[in-house]
Design a protein around this motif. Sequence first.
Motif, PDB file in Angstrom:
ATOM      1  N   GLY A   1     -19.109  -9.830 -15.803  1.00 19.93           N
ATOM      2  CA  GLY A   1     -18.016  -8.944 -15.277  1.00 19.93           C
ATOM      3  C   GLY A   1     -17.561  -8.679 -14.236  1.00 19.93           C
ATOM      4  O   GLY A   1     -16.653  -7.905 -13.742  1.00 19.93           O
ATOM      5  N   LEU A   2     -17.982  -9.455 -13.256  1.00 16.94           N
ATOM      6  CA  LEU A   2     -17.717  -9.594 -11.884  1.00 16.94           C
ATOM      7  C   LEU A   2     -16.946 -10.699 -11.405  1.00 16.94           C
ATOM      8  O   LEU A   2     -16.473 -10.928 -10.414  1.00 16.94           O
ATOM      9  N   GLY A   3     -16.680 -11.396 -12.489  1.00 15.21           N
ATOM     10  CA  GLY A   3     -15.845 -12.766 -12.343  1.00 15.21           C
ATOM     11  C   GLY A   3     -14.508 -12.428 -11.704  1.00 15.21           C
ATOM     12  O   GLY A   3     -13.971 -13.134 -10.678  1.00 15.21           O
TER      13      GLY A   3
ATOM     14  N   ASP B   1     -10.709 -12.895  -7.353  1.00 14.13           N
ATOM     15  CA  ASP B   1      -9.225 -12.785  -7.618  1.00 14.13           C
ATOM     16  C   ASP B   1      -8.964 -11.335  -6.651  1.00 14.13           C
ATOM     17  O   ASP B   1      -7.997 -11.511  -5.904  1.00 14.13           O
ATOM     18  N   MET B   2      -9.778 -10.391  -6.750  1.00 10.05           N
ATOM     19  CA  MET B   2      -9.591  -9.309  -5.735  1.00 10.05           C
ATOM     20  C   MET B   2      -9.673  -9.745  -4.398  1.00 10.05           C
ATOM     21  O   MET B   2      -8.979  -9.166  -3.693  1.00 10.05           O
ATOM     22  N   SER B   3     -10.555 -10.518  -3.991  1.00 11.50           N
ATOM     23  CA  SER B   3     -10.674 -11.060  -2.538  1.00 11.50           C
ATOM     24  C   SER B   3      -9.394 -11.826  -2.250  1.00 11.50           C
ATOM     25  O   SER B   3      -8.951 -11.487  -1.092  1.00 11.50           O
ATOM     26  N   LYS B   4      -9.005 -12.468  -3.124  1.00  8.13           N
ATOM     27  CA  LYS B   4      -7.605 -13.039  -2.854  1.00  8.13           C
ATOM     28  C   LYS B   4      -6.316 -12.282  -2.565  1.00  8.13           C
ATOM     29  O   LYS B   4      -5.532 -12.540  -1.537  1.00  8.13           O
ATOM     30  N   MET B   5      -6.614 -11.251  -3.543  1.00 10.79           N
ATOM     31  CA  MET B   5      -5.544 -10.248  -3.458  1.00 10.79           C
ATOM     32  C   MET B   5      -5.534  -9.593  -1.876  1.00 10.79           C
ATOM     33  O   MET B   5      -4.451  -9.298  -1.267  1.00 10.79           O
TER      34      MET B   5
ATOM     35  N   ALA C   1      -2.743  -9.554   0.943  1.00  7.11           N
ATOM     36  CA  ALA C   1      -2.426  -8.112   1.522  1.00  7.11           C
ATOM     37  C   ALA C   1      -2.490  -7.899   2.919  1.00  7.11           C
ATOM     38  O   ALA C   1      -1.634  -7.561   3.702  1.00  7.11           O
ATOM     39  N   GLN C   2      -3.582  -8.407   3.712  1.00 10.61           N
ATOM     40  CA  GLN C   2      -3.799  -8.514   4.846  1.00 10.61           C
ATOM     41  C   GLN C   2      -2.779  -9.507   5.742  1.00 10.61           C
ATOM     42  O   GLN C   2      -2.308  -9.202   6.796  1.00 10.61           O
TER      43      GLN C   2
END
Length: 114
Positions: A4-6, A10-14, A18-19
């Motif tokens: 479930g943490l896969g 993607d969140m890290s890339k986002m 954003a930064q």
Amino acid sequence: MFKGLGGLGDMSKMMKAAQEMQGKMEKIQKDLETITVTGESGAGLVKATATAKGELTGLDIDPSIFVASEKEVVEDLILAAIKDAQSRATERSHEEMKKIQDELGLPASMNLPF
């Protein structure tokens, strides 16, 4: 073990994207303070210089237009030059924002800055 943490990758890339976008937006905002545009009126008799953010930084008036009886004409020329400079500043600002959008692959319909 971490089912479930896969999506965290993607969140890290986002977050990284954003930064990166925030950094580019900060840079363009600083650049807009140093980019200058010049508006003119009266075939160049009056010139107004502004930053791409629209801040008026200079005014150049040909002394030949200083005739007391032409006061209103001079005032109109000054206002026209300032408006032209502000219009060019807005246009240049939009051009710079479009470059960032294209670079980041954002849709053209997205209005920057947010």
